[in-house]
Design an enzyme around this catalytic site. Sequence first.
Site, PDB file in Angstrom:
ATOM      1  N   LYS A 213      -8.036   1.586   7.650  1.00  0.00           N
ATOM      2  CA  LYS A 213      -8.368   2.938   7.172  1.00  0.00           C
ATOM      3  C   LYS A 213      -9.472   3.551   8.042  1.00  0.00           C
ATOM      4  CE  LYS A 213      -6.856   1.786   2.530  1.00  0.00           C
ATOM      5  NZ  LYS A 213      -7.131   1.461   1.133  1.00  0.00           N
TER       6      LYS A 213
ATOM      7  N   GLN B 112     -11.951   0.125  -2.654  1.00  0.00           N
ATOM      8  CA  GLN B 112     -10.832  -0.773  -2.319  1.00  0.00           C
ATOM      9  C   GLN B 112     -10.578  -1.754  -3.462  1.00  0.00           C
ATOM     10  OE1 GLN B 112      -8.888  -0.426   0.388  1.00  0.00           O
ATOM     11  NE2 GLN B 112      -7.598  -2.124  -0.246  1.00  0.00           N
TER      12      GLN B 112
ATOM     13  N   ASP C 161      -7.443   8.463  -3.560  1.00  0.00           N
ATOM     14  CA  ASP C 161      -6.431   7.438  -3.837  1.00  0.00           C
ATOM     15  C   ASP C 161      -5.443   7.927  -4.899  1.00  0.00           C
ATOM     16  OD1 ASP C 161      -6.321   5.036  -2.408  1.00  0.00           O
ATOM     17  OD2 ASP C 161      -8.129   4.268  -3.382  1.00  0.00           O
TER      18      ASP C 161
HETATM   19  N1  GUN Z   1      -5.449  -2.039  -2.744  1.00  0.00           N
HETATM   20  C1  GUN Z   1      -4.135  -2.114  -2.439  1.00  0.00           C
HETATM   21  N2  GUN Z   1      -3.657  -0.885  -2.163  1.00  0.00           N
HETATM   22  C2  GUN Z   1      -4.688  -0.022  -2.309  1.00  0.00           C
HETATM   23  C3  GUN Z   1      -4.820   1.382  -2.169  1.00  0.00           C
HETATM   24  O1  GUN Z   1      -3.877   2.119  -1.855  1.00  0.00           O
HETATM   25  N3  GUN Z   1      -6.068   1.889  -2.400  1.00  0.00           N
HETATM   26  C4  GUN Z   1      -7.113   1.108  -2.742  1.00  0.00           C
HETATM   27  N4  GUN Z   1      -8.279   1.701  -2.982  1.00  0.00           N
HETATM   28  N5  GUN Z   1      -7.032  -0.198  -2.899  1.00  0.00           N
HETATM   29  C5  GUN Z   1      -5.812  -0.755  -2.676  1.00  0.00           C
END
Ligand code: GUN
Length: 297
Positions: free
Chosen positions: A53, A97, A120
Site C-alpha cells: 500500500k 490494517q 477501507d
Molecule cells: N486485511 C485484509 N484485507 C484488508 C483490507 O482490505 N484492509 C485492511 N485494513 N485490512 C485488511
Amino acid sequence: MARILSGKELAAKMRQEMQTELTELKSKHNLVPSLSVILVGDDPGSISYVKGKEKACAYVGINVQKYKFDADYPQADLLKLITDLNNNPDVNGILVQLPLPDHINEEKVLYAIDPEKDVDGFHPINVGRLMIGAPGYIPGTPHGIQQLLLRNDIDISGKHVVIVGRSNIVGKPLALLLVQKKPGANATITMCHTGTRNISDFTKLADILVVATGRPHTVNAEMVKEGVVVIDVGVNRIEDSTKKSGYRLIGDVEFEEVSAKASAISPVPGGVGPMTITMLLHNVIQAAKKQKGISKI
Ligand code: GUN
C-alpha cells in the site's frame, strides 16, 4: 484455454491514470492526498500488505504516514490516535490494517474512524450506504473485482454470480455491490458458505464464480461449467523450499485444471490483490477531493 484476467496489468494502467490526475490536482488545487496507515503487531501478511500500500501510494503521489506499534499496544492509545487523526484536517484517509491482536476489539476500532475518512469502507455507515446504493466508500476487494471484470469487457448485468465465502470484507460487500440496479452490476447473486450443502450444485450454475474462502483447493474443475469466468480472491502461503522466501502464493482455486474449462480466470498472485490496493488509492483520492470541496462522492 482461459483468458488471464491480469489485475497486475490493469492496476498498473489505473495507477498511471491516477498519477496523471494527482499531478493535475497538485498544480491546479495544490492538493496532495494523505493517508494514515496503522499497523499493530507483526503478522507477516499484514506487514507485506502495508508495504504494498505504501509503495502504491508513493507511486501515484499520495502521502502516507505509517504508525507501527508492537502487538501489545493498548486499545485506548489506538482509539486516541484515531480520534487525533479524525480531527486532523491534513489527514484525508485512515486505514487500520486487519487483523488486530486479540486484546483489541476490532469493531470498536473500526467504528471509531470518521466515516468520511474510512477509505477501507468498513464503517457501518459506509456498509449501510453500499446496502442502499448511496454514494460512499466501497471496500477495495469487491470494488477491484468489479473493475477487473468490467475493464476486461465482461458484462455483469443479468449474469449469475456465485460467491463462495461470506466475509465482511469480500463476500458480503461484493454481493451488495453487484446486485444493485446500476450499470456495471444488476447481477443475480448466490452466496455459498460453510453452511451450504453440496456447494458444487451451486458453483456449477455460475456464469461468474468468485471464490473467497481463504482455503486452497476450494474449487476444482468438476465444480464449474464450461466457459465460466473465475475470480480467485484467495492468497494462501504454501511452503516451497525452492523459493528464496521459503514460500509461494496460491489461490483458493485449482488454477491449472479450472483454466482448461473457464473462459477467463484471475491468477494468484497478480489478480485481485493489485486491484484491491488500486481501489484503496481511488478512495483516498475521492476522500481528499471531497474534503477539499473539489468533488462529491
Ligand atoms: N486485511 C485484509 N484485507 C484488508 C483490507 O482490505 N484492509 C485492511 N485494513 N485490512 C485488511
